[in-house]
Design an enzyme around this catalytic site. Structure first.
Site, PDB file in Angstrom:
ATOM      1  N   GLU B  51      63.793  70.387 -11.735  1.00 22.62           N
ATOM      2  CA  GLU B  51      64.207  69.784 -10.477  1.00 22.62           C
ATOM      3  C   GLU B  51      62.954  69.453  -9.692  1.00 22.62           C
ATOM      4  O   GLU B  51      62.124  70.327  -9.446  1.00 22.62           O
ATOM      5  CB  GLU B  51      65.009  70.774  -9.639  1.00 22.62           C
ATOM      6  CG  GLU B  51      66.409  71.034 -10.112  1.00 22.62           C
ATOM      7  CD  GLU B  51      67.087  72.078  -9.218  1.00 22.62           C
ATOM      8  OE1 GLU B  51      66.715  72.196  -8.033  1.00 22.62           O
ATOM      9  OE2 GLU B  51      67.958  72.792  -9.723  1.00 22.62           O
ATOM     10  N   ASP B  62      67.449  74.681   2.926  1.00 24.68           N
ATOM     11  CA  ASP B  62      66.356  75.439   2.331  1.00 24.68           C
ATOM     12  C   ASP B  62      65.829  76.541   3.235  1.00 24.68           C
ATOM     13  O   ASP B  62      65.811  76.411   4.451  1.00 24.68           O
ATOM     14  CB  ASP B  62      65.211  74.481   1.968  1.00 24.68           C
ATOM     15  CG  ASP B  62      65.540  73.676   0.721  1.00 24.68           C
ATOM     16  OD1 ASP B  62      65.798  74.305  -0.318  1.00 24.68           O
ATOM     17  OD2 ASP B  62      65.575  72.436   0.807  1.00 24.68           O
TER      18      ASP B  62
END
Lengths: 395, 266
Positions: B51, B62
């Protein structure tokens, strides 16, 4: 696509999968609550007895005379805690209690929504955490102290630009982790659906009262209704009951900061492109790579790179018009209102006043406008003093 | 038209009865040539899928590690356009490992949804993970991807997705990304309390492999779920490790070799 989450092409629910069921629960609880007479009775009870509503619709006599049209001020600055923010906090916190939540979180920029949320949390005995950018904590020390006195925990957010946009990111992250017992009280007309709708519903009291009061004073609707726009909570409340009254011109006033042409401004509608931030699709200030651009305004409450999705829709459909006022124009209007009517407005509200003075020039003495005076200027005294010192204004 | 690289890799692993090891690294941290070297080293070490995080100013899904990585990458000049170029160069150099872009939707919108999908197909982006694009908002993106084999859309589920799982899985491709804990990336190995029963539920409902991510550091972290999941995804820990080793590609390769080996010996 969840059609009802959209205002035209704006709005939606751009959040992590882990918040989707939470949003559904909030939406269902909200729709049920606003149809429940007991809930509404409670909400109106606290607005009257605790917040001090209704607020006056004040006819600004000297300004009206000077500018040659009738200028009415909706006095949201007279609310408990000093601004319109508390209207929405009372609504959302009653909803949080009804849903069995024990904790509330909020984001704040200038600190007004943080203070309002901390106030509501004290009143209803809930644990409260407020996320605030490190920069803003330094700039708004007095409001930080107020929140702490009220029993809230103020968390300093040190990521990105250390301001409101980052505080909102952090509140959303925390909410995603803790939604099982925590309610997120959003203060502006932004965020994923149903937040823009909730904030409008709980701020609509501003226009319901103003409409009635204007009828009492003039026997008709106003010609123009105006309010400042950051995220857009006082303005959507001020517009709400007038949107279906086609003859009433609606004007939202954004912050042009140092001037739109300088790039240092907060006018998402003037120069933004549609984008996604904080769970919604709306106009957004962004750079050439699609990163969110920092907003600039002398007013911390308008210093936001996005705008509520319903405003984006009202703009594109042509129902409302959005204009921008610079720092200097706003500060001039602030001084004029202070010296001619004895009202020190918040710098946010002074933006609406500044455009009101411009707009008045194209109106007749028989016409009338309602300007939302969203908050009082006590919180801004330090900023005002720095500004005046820099400019030597009072001399 | 060849098969999608992610789906081909999943099938190959199934035949070998192996679990997948997937890593995340923010593209452009500390610069794009370092990212390319790390990817090349990881491919040789046997990582199954990579990724690439496309840095964004406001990464709401995040935690602190990836937030900081995004911030640094942007400061160092990483942009979507440059990352497309870097990937084109990798493919030209013969790198064939499946690559996923993990990104936020504003970056896609700003580029233009149609143009973005077209570019992904051209340069060899095999899959997309967009954490702020839940199922209800995916129509526009999926329409642009047009169910083409070159670039597929990867679905995420969370421990609180519950009744949403069947809807999300219907039509899902590649693998399903199971978030192990509520909230954001990178919160130590403190998985949601009901993680085993949740993963079992998803596994039962899924036609495609089930990967677990968020908060994993070493293969042993997933030992309690080894009979349920088809692979593990490491992000924040991998970034920390790269920082500690001054982005040395050999350190990346060593970590991938060890994890992949231990994962399949659990």
């Amino acid at each position: 696509m969840n059609e009802k989450a959209y205002y035209g092409e704006f709005g939606g629910q751009y959040v992590s999968e882990s918040l989707m069921n939470t949003l559904k629960e909030v939406d269902e609880a909200f729709e049920e609550a606003i149809c429940d007479p007991k809930f509404l009775e409670q909400y109106h009870y606290y607005l009257k007895q605790y917040v001090g509503r209704e607020t006056p619709l004040y006819f600004a006599e000297r300004l009206s005379k000077k500018y040659g049209t009738k200028i009415y001020l909706k006095r949201e600055d007279l609310n408990h805690t000093g601004a319109h923010k508390i209207n929405n906090v009372i609504g959302q916190i009653l909803l949080a209690k009804r849903m069995g939540k024990t904790k509330v979180i909020a984001e704040t920029g200038a600190g007004q929504h943080g203070v309002a949320t901390a106030t509501g949390a004290a009143l209803f005995n809930m644990e409260c955490t407020v996320y605030m950018g490190k920069e803003d904590i330094q700039r708004q020390a007095l409001n930080v102290m107020r929140m702490e006195m009220l029993g809230a925990k103020v968390v300093s957010v040190e990521s990105g630009s250390n301001t409101l946009k980052d505080a909102t990111n952090e509140a959303i992250r925390t909410w995603a982790k803790t939604a099982e017992d925590t309610f997120y009280i959003i203060g502006s007309a932004v965020g994923p659906y149903p937040y823009p709708k909730m904030v409008k519903e709980f701020q609509a009291v501003i226009s319901r009262e103003a409409k009635k009061q204007h009828y009492e004073a003039e026997g008709r609707l106003p010609d123009v209704v105006m309010a400042c726009v950051g995220g857009g909570s006082n303005s959507i409340g001020m517009f709400a009951d007038f949107i279906d009254e086609e003859g009433v011109e609606l004007i939202g006033v954004e912050a042009a900061g140092k001037g739109i042409e300088t790039g240092e401004h907060a006018s998402a509608m003037a120069l933004g492109n549609p984008g996604v931030l904080h769970g919604m699709r709306s106009y957004l200030l962004q750079d050439e790579d699609g990163n969110v651009q920092l907003a600039h305004s002398i007013s911390a409450g308008l210093d936001y790179p996005g705008v509520g999705p319903e405003h984006a829709y009202l703009r594109d459909s042509g129902r409302a018009k959005y204009v921008a006022i610079t720092d200097t124009e706003a500060m001039d209007a602030l001084m004029e209102l202070t010296q001619m009517e004895g009202i020190i407005p918040a710098i946010e509200s002074a933006h609406a006043m500044a455009y009101a003075f411009k707009k008045a020039k194209e109106m007749t003495p028989e016409q009338s406008m309602v300007v939302c005076l969203s908050g009082r200027g006590d919180k801004d005294v330090n900023t005002i003093s720095d500004y005046l010192a820099g400019k030597g204004y009072l001399n | 038209m060849s098969k999608n690289r992610i789906e081909a890799r999943m099938e190959a692993l199934k035949e070998k009865n192996e679990k997948a090891f997937i890593t995340y690294i923010t593209a452009g941290l500390p610069n794009l040539s370092a990212t390319k070297e790390i990817i090349k080293a990881q491919e040789k070490a046997g990582v199954d899928v990579i990724e690439m995080g496309i840095p964004f100013s406001d990464p709401i899904a995040d935690g602190p590690v990836i937030q900081q990585a995004s911030f640094d990458a942007i400061q160092n000049g990483a942009t979507l356009k440059k990352i497309f170029v870097a990937l084109e160069e990798l493919r030209a150099d013969g790198v064939d490992v499946p690559i996923i872009f993990m990104m936020y939707y504003n970056t896609v919108l700003h580029y233009g949804v149609e143009a973005f999908a077209k570019k992904c197909k051209e340069v060899g982006v095999d899959g997309l993970i967009i954490p702020d694009l839940p199922f209800e908002e995916q129509e526009e993106m999926k329409k642009a991807l047009d169910n083409d084999d070159r670039t597929i859309f990867i679905q995420l589920v969370s421990p609180v997705s519950k009744d949403r799982v069947p809807m999300i899985l219907e039509g899902a491709r590649g693998f399903v990304y199971c978030v192990s804990s509520m909230g954001v990336t990178g919160q130590a190995a403190a998985f949601h309390k009901e993680v085993v029963s949740y993963l079992s539920y998803v596994k039962e409902a899924s036609r495609i492999p089930v990967m677990m991510g968020f908060g994993i550091r070493i293969a042993a972290d997933v030992a309690p779920m080894k009979d349920i999941i088809d692979g593990a995804i490491v992000g924040s820990h991998f970034i920390n490790l790269m920082r500690e080793n001054n982005f040395n590609p050999e350190a990346a390769a060593e970590y991938c070799r060890t994890f992949k080996k231990e994962l399949n010996e659990l």
